[in-house]
Design a protein around this motif. Structure first.
Motif, short mmCIF file in Angstrom:
data_model
loop_
_atom_site.label_atom_id
_atom_site.label_comp_id
_atom_site.label_asym_id
_atom_site.label_seq_id
_atom_site.Cartn_x
_atom_site.Cartn_y
_atom_site.Cartn_z
N LEU A 33 13.84 56.83 64.35
CA LEU A 33 13.49 55.62 65.10
C LEU A 33 12.00 55.34 65.00
O LEU A 33 11.58 54.19 64.82
CB LEU A 33 13.89 55.78 66.56
CG LEU A 33 13.59 54.60 67.49
CD1 LEU A 33 14.30 53.34 67.00
CD2 LEU A 33 13.99 54.93 68.92
N SER A 34 11.18 56.37 65.09
CA SER A 34 9.74 56.21 65.01
C SER A 34 9.32 55.66 63.64
O SER A 34 8.46 54.78 63.54
CB SER A 34 9.04 57.55 65.26
OG SER A 34 7.64 57.42 65.17
N GLN A 35 9.95 56.16 62.59
CA GLN A 35 9.63 55.69 61.24
C GLN A 35 9.98 54.22 61.06
O GLN A 35 9.24 53.46 60.44
CB GLN A 35 10.37 56.53 60.20
CG GLN A 35 9.86 57.97 60.11
CD GLN A 35 10.76 58.85 59.24
OE1 GLN A 35 11.71 58.36 58.64
NE2 GLN A 35 10.46 60.14 59.20
N VAL A 36 11.12 53.82 61.63
CA VAL A 36 11.54 52.42 61.52
C VAL A 36 10.59 51.51 62.30
O VAL A 36 10.17 50.46 61.80
CB VAL A 36 12.99 52.26 62.04
CG1 VAL A 36 13.35 50.78 62.16
CG2 VAL A 36 13.96 52.96 61.10
N ILE A 37 10.24 51.91 63.51
CA ILE A 37 9.32 51.11 64.33
C ILE A 37 7.98 50.96 63.64
O ILE A 37 7.35 49.90 63.68
CB ILE A 37 9.18 51.74 65.73
CG1 ILE A 37 10.47 51.51 66.53
CG2 ILE A 37 7.97 51.16 66.47
CD1 ILE A 37 10.45 52.13 67.91
#
Length: 374
Positions: free
Chosen positions: A160-164
């Motif tokens: 999720l952090s990478q996508v954000i």
């Protein structure tokens, strides 16, 4: 490697234009036919009653012009994957409306747009967002915020952090919606930096008489304040809930107690036109030293971000000392924090930092800086 190219759709009011593919999806045909529209629900500063933001909410329109609740079509669109095009339609309409407000001389508010998990994790969505922003270059990217729900956190926090991060490089802000619904995803809350946390209505319903719930909300609000996040309560429906939230330190709210979601023209008339009626700006001067830094931080935490005031902070520091005031205050207010320069025009909702050993005066709405007399 071979680059796979997917079309990006740009929506204008009532029209859909495909850039790289002549075929229209069902959602694009429906938007082109005017079967979807965007409403805005205000976010209110409970201390002043001012509108400080809005949430963009999609609505369907039937053949007779009646409004169709999204509850009747969102689930099926999520299953088919068509929700991605609908999310991007709402985002583009939001940029278009903000652009219109700015052209009319109105002071726009930040608007949040909901992204489904399908849209958020779509590999082509960041490019589509960039294309939308490029079509409205006058709109600052930070005036639009993406809301994602707690259920997006079912994916590992690292993923999720990478996508954000892919969206953040575009200047996009993020809000964690429905926080506290069913279960609180503390891993997402503690490991991913959000700009806004929205408290779910389940945390608000019993707040006026449930002491444990109130303590929990107080803790969340305190964490948000220390980490530079804005905390907004959803689903506020009574004065008792508002009073309990203010006592808990939460200043911002959204709900039917204030207003229902409104068509764009009605939202503009009720919440934006008043902002251009201001006849003069008020500037407040503050003296700041290292010993009073904590009090200064608390002060700006309590000042509404859309208060319409300007603040000038005079720093009592040695010129040889590198001031961190801008970084520190930037974590405690959403107002613009700027290093003051000579003849800089004073704007509302802005904090100006006067360099050490500079004397400041105001003339015709501008800062005049001179060397401090020894």
């Amino acid at each position: 490697s071979i680059m796979r190219c997917e079309y990006v759709s740009l929506f204008a009011k009532g029209k859909a234009e495909n850039l790289l593919n002549p075929e229209e999806s069902l959602v694009q045909k429906e938007t082109a036919a005017g079967h979807f529209t965007v409403f805005f629900q205000p976010k209110i500063d409970m201390r002043t009653g001012d509108c400080v933001g809005a949430e963009a909410l999609v609505r369907g329109i039937d053949e007779k012009g009646g409004i169709i609740s999204p509850a009747r079509f969102i689930e099926s669109m999520e299953k088919s994957g068509a929700i991605r095009d609908l999310d991007l339609f709402v985002m583009n309409q939001t940029f278009a409306f903000i652009e219109e407000w700015m052209k009319k001389g109105l002071e726009p508010v930040r608007v949040s747009v909901n992204f489904s998990r399908i849209t958020l994790f779509s590999p082509t969505a960041p490019a589509a967002v960039l294309a939308i922003q490029s079509n409205h270059p006058e709109v600052p990217m930070d005036l639009v915020e993406v809301e994602i729900t707690e259920t997006a956190g079912d994916i590992t926090k690292d993923t999720l952090s990478q996508v954000i991060d892919k969206y953040r490089v575009l200047g996009m802000r993020f809000s964690l919606d429905d926080f506290g619904s069913h279960y609180a995803n503390m891993s997402v809350f503690t490991n991913i930096k959000f700009d806004t946390i929205k408290l779910d209505r389940s945390l608000i319903n019993e707040l006026s008489y449930n002491m444990v719930g109130r303590m929990l909300v107080e803790d969340i609000v305190n964490i948000c304040g220390h980490c530079g996040m804005t905390c907004i309560a959803e689903g506020v429906e009574s004065k008792a809930q508002e009073d309990a939230l203010l006592e808990a330190g939460c200043f911002y709210a959204q709900g039917y107690y204030y207003d229902r979601p409104l068509p764009e023209q009605e939202f503009e008339r009720k919440y934006l036109k008043k902002k251009q009626e201001r006849e003069f700006e008020t500037c407040i001067g503050i003296g700041a030293s290292a010993g009073g830094l904590e009090a200064l931080q608390q002060f700006f935490l309590c000042v509404p971000n859309n208060c319409g005031l300007s603040f000038v902070v005079v720093q009592h520091l040695s010129p040889d000392y590198k001031s961190l005031m801008a970084d520190i205050l930037g974590k405690h207010t959403e107002m613009m924090v700027l290093q003051a320069e000579n003849e800089m025009k004073i704007e509302p909702n802005t904090v100006y930092l006067i360099p050490p050993k500079k004397h400041m005066t105001l003339k015709d709405g501008h800062l005049i800086l001179t060397e401090y007399a020894q």
